[in-house]
Design an enzyme around this catalytic site. Structure first.
Site, short mmCIF file in Angstrom:
data_model
loop_
_atom_site.label_atom_id
_atom_site.label_comp_id
_atom_site.label_asym_id
_atom_site.label_seq_id
_atom_site.Cartn_x
_atom_site.Cartn_y
_atom_site.Cartn_z
N HIS A 127 0.85 -1.20 0.00
CA HIS A 127 0.00 0.00 0.00
C HIS A 127 0.88 1.24 0.00
O HIS A 127 1.90 1.28 0.67
CB HIS A 127 -0.89 0.01 1.25
CG HIS A 127 -1.82 1.17 1.31
ND1 HIS A 127 -3.02 1.19 0.63
CD2 HIS A 127 -1.73 2.36 1.94
CE1 HIS A 127 -3.63 2.34 0.85
NE2 HIS A 127 -2.87 3.07 1.63
N ASP A 154 -14.93 2.40 7.15
CA ASP A 154 -13.88 3.33 6.71
C ASP A 154 -14.44 4.31 5.67
O ASP A 154 -14.14 5.49 5.71
CB ASP A 154 -12.67 2.58 6.13
CG ASP A 154 -11.66 3.57 5.56
OD1 ASP A 154 -11.18 4.41 6.33
OD2 ASP A 154 -11.39 3.52 4.35
N ARG A 156 -14.62 12.67 7.44
CA ARG A 156 -13.32 13.30 7.76
C ARG A 156 -12.96 14.32 6.70
O ARG A 156 -12.48 15.42 6.98
CB ARG A 156 -12.22 12.24 7.86
CG ARG A 156 -12.30 11.41 9.14
CD ARG A 156 -11.42 10.17 9.04
NE ARG A 156 -10.02 10.50 8.85
CZ ARG A 156 -9.13 9.71 8.22
NH1 ARG A 156 -9.51 8.53 7.74
NH2 ARG A 156 -7.90 10.08 8.11
N SER A 186 -7.54 3.72 9.09
CA SER A 186 -8.18 3.67 7.77
C SER A 186 -7.40 2.77 6.82
O SER A 186 -7.95 1.86 6.18
CB SER A 186 -8.27 5.11 7.24
OG SER A 186 -8.60 5.13 5.88
N LYS A 246 -8.38 -1.64 5.74
CA LYS A 246 -8.60 -2.16 4.38
C LYS A 246 -7.61 -3.28 4.06
O LYS A 246 -7.96 -4.27 3.40
CB LYS A 246 -8.50 -1.02 3.37
CG LYS A 246 -9.73 -0.11 3.43
CD LYS A 246 -9.57 1.14 2.59
CE LYS A 246 -8.66 2.14 3.26
NZ LYS A 246 -8.70 3.49 2.73
N1 URA Z 1 -5.43 6.80 2.83
C1 URA Z 1 -6.42 6.11 3.40
O1 URA Z 1 -6.79 5.05 2.95
N2 URA Z 1 -7.01 6.64 4.50
C2 URA Z 1 -6.64 7.81 5.05
O2 URA Z 1 -7.19 8.21 6.05
C3 URA Z 1 -5.60 8.52 4.44
C4 URA Z 1 -5.00 7.98 3.32
#
Ligand code: URA
Length: 428
Positions: free
Chosen positions: A83, A162, A169, A184, A188
């Protein structure tokens, strides 16, 4: 949970939440039973008061469990994943996947479309005619088993809490909180079934985290969550004080990735890709060499196999003009001679978005062809009037406007400037 009001009050007054209260709150967020105004009040309290490491882990696990996990039981173990926290010119995934496949480390990567300076990896791959990402988990696993890598779209039901939290947010200036970002990201990754995770945490003026200290803190928080969740996790801190690769824009980034792979991954983009590949290959318990996979040509052959397996036209790899291209190019020139000392990376990213390469709202259409090519890196000498950028724009007026923005985004100085490293730290 005694009541949502009590939950908000606890955080407002700086008290730590219990795991059970966090679970109940996240379930209420995912089901829609807690109104947005209460969720946002809690988000602001959490932003200002913070969450301790145990609360951050509990929040992550509750978010990961808020929807359906991706069923990767058909994949060989360990399942690896990667990621990036997001940057400018970051076309790592399209070339990292075939390198891993060539190293016999299979990977199913779920990517997003997302909001950003350019589209997400799914949009970039959509620049390849015919390439399909609307595949079921079973189809993705079958392709990964056969070819070694597959790329799919995040399903709507992956960590839905999320999605709900992120939307709020984004609208309430509570994105930039390390525990909230970390929860967050990791919710995932955990829901996507990874056993071993490599994170590319970007640092600099084109990234979420502008300075090394906050990036290091985010990386440590991400790695601690991974460990707490029983997933081996390593984070690399990589430089985002200039675009990572020479291209910003969807088709342009695919082309830049192909060129990088064919020329041995010797540029900044290739250096980042190989550093991430080295980590993943080692975590998977393999002693294959990613560099060897690139230099032998096996990785580029894998890329063709992979594109074809997902229905795409693999001939683009040897014939990149088949990718979407706009006809109008404008160059932005150096205003003076000297050495390139700094660029305002996010301004370059925003310029690409203004051309139509990225979205501001989820429903925006993106233009796969447009974007920016960077001709110079920090530390390069430049002559007055020398081309610094090429701009591919839908019309001439916009091309001029963006050219002026790009010229102004560069700082050129009289004295020689050191080149900067790509990988600046490792946490794990
Ligand atoms: N990427 C994400 O998936 N979540 C965040 O809060 C910030 C960047």
């Amino acid at each position: 949970l005694s009541s949502t009001l009590e939950f908000i009050r606890d955080k407002r007054d700086g008290r730590a939440h219990s795991a059970a209260d966090i679970r109940a709150f996240v379930a209420g967020v995912a089901s829609g039973s807690i109104p947005d105004y209460q969720i946002t009040a809690w988000l602001m309290a959490a932003f200002l008061r913070g969450l301790d490491p145990r609360e951050t882990l509990d929040l992550t696990l509750a978010m990961a469990d808020s929807g359906e996990a991706l069923d990767l039981t058909g994949m060989p173990r360990p399942v690896v994943d990667k990621h990036s926290t997001g940057g400018v010119g970051d076309s790592v995934t399209p070339i990292l996947l075939p390198i891993l496949a060539a190293c016999e480390v299979p990977i199913v990567k779920m990517s997003g479309r997302g909001l950003g300076f350019t589209g997400g990896t799914l949009d970039k791959m959509a620049a390849i005619p015919g390439f399909r990402t609307d595949l079921s988990p079973a189809e993705l696993i079958a392709i990964a088993r056969e070819v070694g890598c597959a790329l799919g779209g995040q399903t709507a039901n992956l960590a839905p809490a999320d999605k709900a939290l992120y939307r709020l947010r984004d609208a309430t200036e509570t994105v930039g909180s390390i525990p909230l970002i970390a929860a967050s990201v990791m919710s995932k990754k955990i829901a996507a079934g990874a056993d071993k995770i490599v994170l590319d945490v970007k640092v600099g003026n084109g990234a979420f985290m502008g300075d090394v200290e906050s990036a290091r803190l985010l990386a440590e928080t991400l790695v601690a969550i991974g460990k707490g969740a029983g997933r081996e996790t390593v984070a690399l801190l990589t430089d985002m004080n200039q675009p990572l690769g020479p291209a910003i824009g969807n088709a342009l980034e695919i082309e830049a990735g192909i060129v990088e792979l064919k020329s041995g991954c010797k540029g900044r983009l290739g250096e980042a890709v190989l550093a991430l590949a080295d980590e993943l290959v080692e975590m998977a318990g393999s002693n294959a060499s990613p560099r060897d996979a690139v230099e032998s040509g096996r990785a580029i052959e894998k890329m063709k196999e992979w594109i074809a397996a997902q229905g795409g036209d693999a001939s683009v790899v040897d014939d990149t003009p088949r990718l979407p291209r706009c006809a109008r190019w404008e160059t932005a020139q150096a205003r003076r001679a000297g050495w390139l000392k700094a660029v305002r990376t996010s301004a370059i990213g925003e310029a690409a978005r203004s051309l139509g390469a990225g979205r501001t709202r989820a429903e925006d259409e993106i233009d796969l062809a447009v974007g920016i090519l960077c001709r110079k890196e920090i530390g390069d000498p430049v002559a007055a009037g020398e081309p610094m950028f090429a701009v591919c724009a839908p019309d001439e007026a916009l091309a001029h406007e963006v050219g002026a923005v790009l010229e102004a985004a560069c700082e050129i100085v009289d004295d020689p400037v050191q080149k900067t490293p790509v990988v600046i730290g490792r946490i794990g």
